[in-house]
Design a protein around this motif. Structure first.
Motif, PDB file in Angstrom:
ATOM      1  N   ASN A 150       0.855  -1.180   0.000  1.00  0.00           N
ATOM      2  CA  ASN A 150       0.000   0.000   0.000  1.00  0.00           C
ATOM      3  C   ASN A 150       0.894   1.234   0.000  1.00  0.00           C
ATOM      4  O   ASN A 150       1.410   1.644   1.042  1.00  0.00           O
ATOM      5  N   THR A 151       1.072   1.858  -1.147  1.00  0.00           N
ATOM      6  CA  THR A 151       2.016   2.969  -1.262  1.00  0.00           C
ATOM      7  C   THR A 151       1.451   4.282  -0.711  1.00  0.00           C
ATOM      8  O   THR A 151       2.164   5.284  -0.656  1.00  0.00           O
ATOM      9  N   GLN A 152       0.189   4.295  -0.306  1.00  0.00           N
ATOM     10  CA  GLN A 152      -0.381   5.509   0.287  1.00  0.00           C
ATOM     11  C   GLN A 152       0.162   5.751   1.696  1.00  0.00           C
ATOM     12  O   GLN A 152       0.109   6.869   2.192  1.00  0.00           O
ATOM     13  N   ARG A 154       3.346   5.682   4.152  1.00  0.00           N
ATOM     14  CA  ARG A 154       4.803   5.682   4.165  1.00  0.00           C
ATOM     15  C   ARG A 154       5.315   4.542   5.055  1.00  0.00           C
ATOM     16  O   ARG A 154       4.842   4.347   6.173  1.00  0.00           O
ATOM     17  N   LYS A 213      -5.018   2.040  -7.835  1.00  0.00           N
ATOM     18  CA  LYS A 213      -3.769   2.433  -8.510  1.00  0.00           C
ATOM     19  C   LYS A 213      -2.618   2.626  -7.532  1.00  0.00           C
ATOM     20  O   LYS A 213      -1.448   2.487  -7.910  1.00  0.00           O
ATOM     21  N   TYR A 214      -2.940   2.935  -6.272  1.00  0.00           N
ATOM     22  CA  TYR A 214      -1.865   3.179  -5.308  1.00  0.00           C
ATOM     23  C   TYR A 214      -1.245   1.880  -4.764  1.00  0.00           C
ATOM     24  O   TYR A 214      -0.288   1.921  -4.007  1.00  0.00           O
ATOM     25  N   ARG A 216       1.024  -1.159  -5.011  1.00  0.00           N
ATOM     26  CA  ARG A 216       2.147  -1.737  -5.755  1.00  0.00           C
ATOM     27  C   ARG A 216       1.954  -3.247  -5.802  1.00  0.00           C
ATOM     28  O   ARG A 216       1.782  -3.895  -4.780  1.00  0.00           O
TER      29      ARG A 216
END
Length: 320
Positions: A150-152, A154, A213-214, A216
Motif C-alpha cells: 500500500n504505497t499511500q 509511508r 492504482k496506489y 504496488r
C-alpha cells in the motif's frame, strides 16, 4: 564417438528423471527448513511441520508414488523427523495441504529476515532456487516472486507471494482449490474461483478484484530478478494493466498469494478492491461456485486414488 558418449551422459545428468528431481528437491527444501528453524525462540517449527506434510502429500499423489522414506533416505534423520513431527507422517495420506510447500519456505524467510528487507528475501529465495535440481519436470520449484504494498502509507509493509511450486496440471489444480478453501483471503479465493478450473469466467459468479492504482503489485523472475509483467490471468483477477496475451491457470501466479497476504493485513485496501458484483453476495451463487470447485477437486483426488477426510492440514475442517 567418445565425445558423443560424453555429451549424452552430460545430457542425462542435466535432465534427471521426474522421480529423482522430486526426491532431490524435496530433500533440499526439508534440509533448508530445518536449518532455518534453529532458534527455538522464533516459534517457526509449525512451518517445518506444514512443509513436511505438503511435500509428503505431493509425493503420495505423484506417479509413481514417492514415499517419505524415499525422500528422507537417511534413517537417523527420518526417525528423528517421525518423532518430532508424527502428525505430518500420519496424515499426509488423508488430509490436504492448505498451500504449496514453498509458501511455507517464504513465510519462514520473511519472518526471520523481516518483511522490509525485500532484497535480502529475494536473494535468499534465489540462492535456494539455485540448489534445486532441474529436469523435464521442475518439481517444487517456484519461478516468480511478487511484492504487494500500500504505497499511500509511508513505510507500509510488504506482502509476498510465490508462483505455485507444483509440477503438472493435476497437482497444480489440487493445490489451487485447496488454497481457495483454506489459505487465501476470501476475496482472492472468490476471484480465482470465478475462473477455476478451465480458465473460463463463470456467468453466475464474478469475484474479480480491481486493485487501486496506489497498490504496488510487482513481480520478479527468481532466476535473474528481472521484472515480470502480469500475465493475462492476473489482469483478469486483479485488474492489473498488461499487454500479455498468455495467461496461466488462474491461481498459479505469484500475484495471488501476494495480494491475498495484502488483503489479510490491509482492510482498507481490501474493501476498496473487492468485487462490486451482486453475484458474489448471493448465497446461492457462492454455494454453487464452491460446489463446482469442490466437485472438481474431489474428481482430481479420486483420479489420484487419494481418500480425503474433508480436512486440511493442519486442523481445518472443510464446510461448504
Amino acid at each position: 564417438m567418445d565425445v558423443d558418449r560424453d555429451a549424452e551422459l552430460e545430457r542425462q545428468e542435466e535432465f534427471l528423471d521426474s522421480e529423482e528431481v522430486f526426491r532431490r528437491n524435496a530433500c533440499t527444501i526439508i534440509e533448508e527448513m530445518l536449518e532455518l528453524n534453529n532458534d527455538p525462540t522464533e516459534h517457526t517449527t509449525f512451518l517445518v511441520d506444514e512443509v513436511l506434510h505438503c511435500i509428503f502429500f505431493l509425493g503420495n499423489i505423484n506417479k509413481p508414488i514417492i514415499t517419505p522414506e524415499e525422500i528422507v533416505n537417511d534413517e537417523e534423520m527420518l526417525n528423528c523427523l517421525k518423532r518430532i513431527f508424527p502428525r505430518a507422517f500420519r496424515l499426509f495420506s488423508s488430509q490436504l495441504p492448505k498451500r504449496d510447500p514453498f509458501s511455507c519456505v517464504l513465510d519462514m524467510i520473511v519472518h526471520l529476515t523481516g518483511e522490509s528487507n525485500e532484497d535480502q528475501i529475494i536473494e535468499q529465495l534465489r540462492n535456494l532456487n539455485t540448489q534445486l535440481a532441474r529436469g523435464e519436470e521442475n518439481h517444487l520449484v517456484p519461478s516468480v516472486i511478487c511484492v504487494s504494498q500500500n504505497t499511500q502509507r509511508r513505510g507500509s509493509a510488504r506482502h509476498y507471494g510465490l508462483s505455485m511450486s507444483t509440477s503438472g496440471k493435476t497437482p497444480g489444480q489440487i493445490m489451487v482449490a485447496a488454497s481457495c478453501f483454506s489459505a487465501w483471503d476470501s476475496d482472492v479465493a472468490d476471484a480465482v474461483m470465478t475462473y477455476y478450473p478451465n480458465k473460463q469466467k463463470k456467468p453466475y459468479f464474478d469475484g474479480r478484484i480491481n486493485l487501486p492504482k496506489y497498490v504496488r503489485c510487482e513481480a520478479f523472475n527468481l532466476y535473474d530478478r528481472s521484472p515480470k509483467a502480469p500475465c493475462k490471468s492476473c489482469g483478469d483477477l486483479f485488474g492489473l494493466a498488461t499487454t500479455e496475451t498468455k495467461g496461466w491457470a488462474h491461481g498459479n501466479c505469484a500475484e495471488v498469494g501476494s495480494v491475498s497476504n495484502l488483503f489479510k493485513n490491509e482492510e482498507e485496501v481490501q474493501v476498496q478492491a473487492q468485487s462490486q458484483s451482486d453475484t458474489v453476495t448471493k448465497p446461492e451463487n457462492r454455494k454453487r461456485v464452491r460446489e463446482r470447485v469442490r466437485n472438481h477437486l474431489k474428481m482430481l483426488l479420486k483420479e489420484k486414488n487419494f481418500s480425503w477426510d474433508n480436512k486440511f492440514y493442519p486442523d481445518i475442517v472443510f464446510n461448504l
